[in-house]
Write a protein that holds these residues in place. Structure first.
Motif, PDB file in Angstrom:
ATOM      1  N   ASN A   4       0.840  -1.200  -0.003  1.00 49.87           N
ATOM      2  CA  ASN A   4      -0.011   0.015  -0.071  1.00 49.87           C
ATOM      3  C   ASN A   4       0.890   1.270   0.035  1.00 49.87           C
ATOM      4  O   ASN A   4       0.550   2.379  -0.592  1.00 49.87           O
ATOM      5  CB  ASN A   4      -0.896  -0.195   1.275  1.00 49.87           C
ATOM      6  N   ARG A   5       2.014   1.152   0.753  1.00 46.77           N
ATOM      7  CA  ARG A   5       2.901   2.206   0.926  1.00 46.77           C
ATOM      8  C   ARG A   5       3.232   2.748  -0.712  1.00 46.77           C
ATOM      9  O   ARG A   5       3.353   3.765  -1.044  1.00 46.77           O
ATOM     10  CB  ARG A   5       4.107   2.094   1.853  1.00 46.77           C
ATOM     11  N   ALA A   6       3.745   1.471  -1.280  1.00 46.42           N
ATOM     12  CA  ALA A   6       4.280   1.928  -2.520  1.00 46.42           C
ATOM     13  C   ALA A   6       3.168   2.412  -3.649  1.00 46.42           C
ATOM     14  O   ALA A   6       3.594   3.281  -4.474  1.00 46.42           O
ATOM     15  CB  ALA A   6       5.068   0.706  -3.377  1.00 46.42           C
ATOM     16  N   ILE A   7       1.895   1.980  -3.440  1.00 43.98           N
ATOM     17  CA  ILE A   7       0.864   2.448  -4.401  1.00 43.98           C
ATOM     18  C   ILE A   7       0.814   3.753  -4.219  1.00 43.98           C
ATOM     19  O   ILE A   7       0.325   4.701  -4.968  1.00 43.98           O
ATOM     20  CB  ILE A   7      -0.407   1.443  -4.214  1.00 43.98           C
ATOM     21  N   GLU A  71      -0.406   1.488   8.223  1.00 43.64           N
ATOM     22  CA  GLU A  71      -1.100   0.556   9.144  1.00 43.64           C
ATOM     23  C   GLU A  71      -2.241  -0.117   8.415  1.00 43.64           C
ATOM     24  O   GLU A  71      -3.283   0.395   8.051  1.00 43.64           O
ATOM     25  CB  GLU A  71      -1.754   1.405  10.290  1.00 43.64           C
ATOM     26  N   GLY A  72      -1.992  -1.498   8.010  1.00 41.27           N
ATOM     27  CA  GLY A  72      -3.152  -2.065   7.231  1.00 41.27           C
ATOM     28  C   GLY A  72      -3.230  -1.417   5.884  1.00 41.27           C
ATOM     29  O   GLY A  72      -2.411  -1.083   5.280  1.00 41.27           O
ATOM     30  N   ASP A  73      -4.753  -1.239   5.834  1.00 41.74           N
ATOM     31  CA  ASP A  73      -5.135  -0.427   4.466  1.00 41.74           C
ATOM     32  C   ASP A  73      -5.006   1.222   4.612  1.00 41.74           C
ATOM     33  O   ASP A  73      -5.697   1.823   3.809  1.00 41.74           O
ATOM     34  CB  ASP A  73      -6.362  -0.817   4.180  1.00 41.74           C
ATOM     35  N   ARG A  74      -4.294   1.683   5.508  1.00 40.19           N
ATOM     36  CA  ARG A  74      -4.431   2.910   5.734  1.00 40.19           C
ATOM     37  C   ARG A  74      -2.805   3.695   5.638  1.00 40.19           C
ATOM     38  O   ARG A  74      -1.833   2.979   6.188  1.00 40.19           O
ATOM     39  CB  ARG A  74      -4.729   3.557   7.207  1.00 40.19           C
ATOM     40  N   VAL A  75      -2.573   4.554   4.806  1.00 36.53           N
ATOM     41  CA  VAL A  75      -1.394   5.051   4.718  1.00 36.53           C
ATOM     42  C   VAL A  75      -1.424   6.602   4.609  1.00 36.53           C
ATOM     43  O   VAL A  75      -1.955   7.326   4.324  1.00 36.53           O
ATOM     44  CB  VAL A  75      -0.749   4.744   3.279  1.00 36.53           C
ATOM     45  N   ALA A  76      -0.702   7.094   5.793  1.00 38.17           N
ATOM     46  CA  ALA A  76      -0.278   8.467   6.033  1.00 38.17           C
ATOM     47  C   ALA A  76       0.866   9.123   5.418  1.00 38.17           C
ATOM     48  O   ALA A  76       2.100   8.272   5.417  1.00 38.17           O
ATOM     49  CB  ALA A  76      -0.353   8.860   7.598  1.00 38.17           C
ATOM     50  N   VAL A  77       0.845  10.151   4.831  1.00 36.31           N
ATOM     51  CA  VAL A  77       2.015  10.747   4.207  1.00 36.31           C
ATOM     52  C   VAL A  77       2.184  12.287   4.581  1.00 36.31           C
ATOM     53  O   VAL A  77       1.129  12.962   4.530  1.00 36.31           O
ATOM     54  CB  VAL A  77       1.681  10.512   2.626  1.00 36.31           C
ATOM     55  N   GLU A  78       3.404  12.671   4.964  1.00 41.30           N
ATOM     56  CA  GLU A  78       3.671  13.869   4.969  1.00 41.30           C
ATOM     57  C   GLU A  78       4.425  14.292   4.201  1.00 41.30           C
ATOM     58  O   GLU A  78       5.616  13.509   3.466  1.00 41.30           O
ATOM     59  CB  GLU A  78       4.630  14.072   6.611  1.00 41.30           C
ATOM     60  N   LEU A  98      -4.096  11.456   4.176  1.00 37.44           N
ATOM     61  CA  LEU A  98      -4.283  10.073   4.751  1.00 37.44           C
ATOM     62  C   LEU A  98      -5.098   9.324   3.616  1.00 37.44           C
ATOM     63  O   LEU A  98      -6.282   9.841   3.069  1.00 37.44           O
ATOM     64  CB  LEU A  98      -5.253  10.055   5.984  1.00 37.44           C
ATOM     65  N   PHE A  99      -4.647   8.191   3.008  1.00 39.78           N
ATOM     66  CA  PHE A  99      -4.916   7.538   2.336  1.00 39.78           C
ATOM     67  C   PHE A  99      -5.691   5.980   2.724  1.00 39.78           C
ATOM     68  O   PHE A  99      -5.023   5.559   3.713  1.00 39.78           O
ATOM     69  CB  PHE A  99      -4.115   7.159   1.086  1.00 39.78           C
ATOM     70  N   GLU A 100      -6.806   5.716   2.014  1.00 40.05           N
ATOM     71  CA  GLU A 100      -7.434   4.356   2.488  1.00 40.05           C
ATOM     72  C   GLU A 100      -7.362   3.328   1.425  1.00 40.05           C
ATOM     73  O   GLU A 100      -7.862   4.074   0.216  1.00 40.05           O
ATOM     74  CB  GLU A 100      -8.751   4.425   3.154  1.00 40.05           C
ATOM     75  N   LEU A 101      -6.920   2.359   1.267  1.00 41.37           N
ATOM     76  CA  LEU A 101      -6.767   1.453   0.116  1.00 41.37           C
ATOM     77  C   LEU A 101      -7.730   0.154   0.244  1.00 41.37           C
ATOM     78  O   LEU A 101      -8.089  -0.265   1.271  1.00 41.37           O
ATOM     79  CB  LEU A 101      -5.694   0.968  -0.119  1.00 41.37           C
ATOM     80  N   ARG A 102      -8.109  -0.377  -0.640  1.00 40.12           N
ATOM     81  CA  ARG A 102      -8.723  -1.760  -0.704  1.00 40.12           C
ATOM     82  C   ARG A 102      -8.161  -2.510  -2.058  1.00 40.12           C
ATOM     83  O   ARG A 102      -8.564  -2.056  -2.964  1.00 40.12           O
ATOM     84  CB  ARG A 102     -10.077  -1.492  -0.715  1.00 40.12           C
TER      85      ARG A 102
END
Length: 122
Positions: A4-7, A71-78, A98-102
């Motif tokens: 998810n981080r890479a996406i 954290e799981g399907d959540r990615v926070a980016v500064e 804050l991104f959420e992925l599925r």
């Protein structure tokens, strides 16, 4: 399991260099993008926003990723970004996303930034 981080970082890099089609391809068809003012845009709305902003920018965004938390399907980016504007001013801002992925695709993002910094667009 998708990275998810890479996406998310790929999505952000595509936006920074102006590849909106590529960035949106990483999102689900029903993805929702929330702007700093709280408004929510679908993919068509985000495309319209970027088409309005494009003539205002002389260069693509110079974006720096300061850090990420996953954290799981959540990615926070500064991140930080800067660019020269058509009006001669320089735009600089700091962001938190804050991104959420599925299933390896972005379903939502929320953007936070200093909205006073956008005054240079006027």
């Amino acid at each position: 399991m998708p990275d998810n981080r890479a996406i998310v970082l790929d999505h952000m890099a595509r936006i920074a260099r102006g590849d909106l089609d590529g960035a949106l391809a990483l999102a689900t068809d029903d993805a929702v993008f929330r702007s700093p003012d709280g408004s929510e845009l679908d993919k068509a709305g985000l495309r319209a926003l970027f088409s309005q902003l494009a003539p205002l920018l002389v260069n693509p965004l110079d974006q720096t990723i300061v850090g990420t938390t996953c954290e799981g399907d959540r990615v926070a980016v500064e991140a930080t970004a800067a660019t020269l504007l058509a009006n001669g001013q320089t735009y600089r801002n700091r962001y938190h996303f804050l991104f959420e992925l599925r299933d390896g695709r972005i379903v939502s993002s929320r953007e936070y930034c200093d909205t006073r910094a956008t005054d240079v667009f006027a």
